[in-house]
Motif scaffolding. Sequence first.
Motif, short mmCIF file in Angstrom:
data_model
loop_
_atom_site.label_atom_id
_atom_site.label_comp_id
_atom_site.label_asym_id
_atom_site.label_seq_id
_atom_site.Cartn_x
_atom_site.Cartn_y
_atom_site.Cartn_z
N PHE A 12 33.60 20.31 8.97
CA PHE A 12 32.39 19.75 9.57
C PHE A 12 32.70 18.40 10.22
CE2 PHE A 12 28.77 16.81 8.88
CZ PHE A 12 27.89 17.37 9.79
N PHE A 13 32.23 18.22 11.44
CA PHE A 13 32.43 16.97 12.17
C PHE A 13 31.10 16.50 12.73
CE2 PHE A 13 36.29 19.47 12.43
CZ PHE A 13 37.25 18.56 12.01
N HIS A 14 30.73 15.29 12.39
CA HIS A 14 29.52 14.68 12.94
C HIS A 14 29.97 13.73 14.04
CE1 HIS A 14 25.92 12.22 13.28
NE2 HIS A 14 25.28 13.21 12.69
N LEU A 15 29.58 14.00 15.28
CA LEU A 15 30.09 13.25 16.43
C LEU A 15 29.81 11.76 16.35
CD1 LEU A 15 29.49 15.64 19.45
CD2 LEU A 15 31.62 15.12 18.25
N ASP A 16 28.67 11.37 15.78
CA ASP A 16 28.38 9.93 15.68
C ASP A 16 29.46 9.18 14.90
OD1 ASP A 16 26.09 10.16 17.16
OD2 ASP A 16 24.71 9.86 15.49
N ALA A 31 39.58 7.28 24.79
CA ALA A 31 39.97 7.45 23.39
C ALA A 31 39.03 8.42 22.69
CB ALA A 31 39.98 6.10 22.68
N TYR A 32 37.73 8.27 22.94
CA TYR A 32 36.76 9.19 22.33
C TYR A 32 36.95 10.61 22.86
CZ TYR A 32 32.48 11.51 21.02
OH TYR A 32 31.58 12.41 20.53
N LYS A 33 37.20 10.73 24.14
CA LYS A 33 37.43 12.05 24.74
C LYS A 33 38.63 12.73 24.06
CE LYS A 33 38.37 14.20 29.23
NZ LYS A 33 38.56 13.93 30.66
N SER A 34 39.67 11.99 23.81
CA SER A 34 40.86 12.53 23.16
C SER A 34 40.53 13.00 21.74
CB SER A 34 41.95 11.46 23.13
OG SER A 34 43.07 11.93 22.42
N ILE A 35 39.76 12.20 20.99
CA ILE A 35 39.35 12.59 19.64
C ILE A 35 38.49 13.85 19.70
CG2 ILE A 35 37.90 11.92 17.68
CD1 ILE A 35 38.83 9.00 18.27
N HIS A 36 37.52 13.84 20.59
CA HIS A 36 36.61 14.99 20.75
C HIS A 36 37.38 16.26 21.06
CE1 HIS A 36 34.07 17.65 23.22
NE2 HIS A 36 33.11 17.29 22.39
N HIS A 37 38.26 16.19 22.03
CA HIS A 37 39.02 17.38 22.43
C HIS A 37 39.94 17.83 21.30
CE1 HIS A 37 37.14 16.89 26.18
NE2 HIS A 37 38.18 16.99 26.99
N GLY A 49 25.99 17.07 16.89
CA GLY A 49 25.87 16.02 17.89
C GLY A 49 25.81 16.61 19.29
N MET A 50 25.50 15.76 20.25
CA MET A 50 25.37 16.24 21.62
C MET A 50 26.48 15.74 22.53
SD MET A 50 23.16 18.46 22.42
CE MET A 50 22.85 18.31 24.15
N ASN A 51 26.39 14.49 22.94
CA ASN A 51 27.30 13.91 23.92
C ASN A 51 27.45 14.86 25.11
OD1 ASN A 51 29.74 13.03 25.36
ND2 ASN A 51 29.77 11.47 23.76
N LEU A 52 26.48 14.82 25.98
CA LEU A 52 26.42 15.73 27.12
C LEU A 52 27.63 15.61 28.04
CD1 LEU A 52 22.64 15.45 27.99
CD2 LEU A 52 23.83 17.35 26.87
N ARG A 53 28.23 14.43 28.10
CA ARG A 53 29.38 14.23 29.00
C ARG A 53 30.53 15.17 28.65
NH1 ARG A 53 33.79 10.78 28.80
NH2 ARG A 53 33.04 9.87 26.86
N LEU A 54 30.67 15.52 27.38
CA LEU A 54 31.77 16.37 26.93
C LEU A 54 31.32 17.77 26.51
CD1 LEU A 54 33.68 13.65 24.88
CD2 LEU A 54 34.13 14.41 27.22
N LEU A 55 30.07 18.09 26.75
CA LEU A 55 29.51 19.35 26.30
C LEU A 55 30.21 20.56 26.91
CD1 LEU A 55 27.39 20.90 24.68
CD2 LEU A 55 25.83 20.63 26.63
N TYR A 57 33.32 21.03 27.76
CA TYR A 57 34.58 21.32 27.07
C TYR A 57 34.30 21.93 25.70
CZ TYR A 57 39.33 20.88 25.36
OH TYR A 57 40.58 21.16 24.87
N ARG A 58 33.38 21.31 24.96
CA ARG A 58 33.04 21.78 23.62
C ARG A 58 32.49 23.21 23.68
NH1 ARG A 58 30.57 17.61 22.35
NH2 ARG A 58 28.41 18.14 22.77
N ALA A 59 31.61 23.49 24.64
CA ALA A 59 31.03 24.82 24.77
C ALA A 59 32.09 25.86 25.11
CB ALA A 59 29.93 24.81 25.83
N SER A 60 33.09 25.47 25.88
CA SER A 60 34.15 26.42 26.25
C SER A 60 35.01 26.79 25.05
CB SER A 60 35.02 25.85 27.37
OG SER A 60 35.89 24.84 26.88
N LYS A 61 35.03 25.96 24.03
CA LYS A 61 35.84 26.20 22.83
C LYS A 61 35.05 26.83 21.69
CE LYS A 61 39.63 24.28 24.38
NZ LYS A 61 40.93 24.93 24.38
N ALA A 62 33.73 26.87 21.81
CA ALA A 62 32.87 27.34 20.73
C ALA A 62 32.72 28.86 20.75
CB ALA A 62 31.50 26.68 20.84
N ASP A 63 32.61 29.43 19.55
CA ASP A 63 32.28 30.85 19.42
C ASP A 63 30.77 31.05 19.37
OD1 ASP A 63 34.95 31.66 19.24
OD2 ASP A 63 34.98 31.33 17.08
N LEU A 64 30.07 30.06 18.84
CA LEU A 64 28.62 30.16 18.66
C LEU A 64 28.02 28.77 18.84
CD1 LEU A 64 26.10 31.81 17.64
CD2 LEU A 64 26.73 31.03 15.34
#
Length: 91
Positions: A12-16, A31-37, A49-55, A57-64
């Motif tokens: 579990f990861f809480h983006l905040d 730096a945050y982008k690197s952690i997120h990715h 969490g949301m962070n629309l700027r990186l959504l 990338y996150r959506a492309s990696k998600a199964d659900l």
Amino acid sequence: AKQLHQITGLPFFHLDKYFWGPNWTYPDPEAYKSIHHGICDQEKWIMDGMNLRLLEYRASKADLIIFLDMPRYICFWRIIKRTLQFYGKVT
């Protein structure tokens, strides 16, 4: 997200936690982008969490993706509540 983590045992990861620095300072965007990715590139994860700027990338990696369509007044109340409860703290 925490309940899904408890049920599934998936990491579990809480983006905040990764976004905000001490005294709620903004991170270096790269730096945050690197952690997120790095989190998204793991095989299994649950993220809160949301962070629309990186959504994208996150959506492309998600199964659900579970999107909770909550009334705005509840969202605003929870933002105010979290701010009052945790302002200046990094959890």
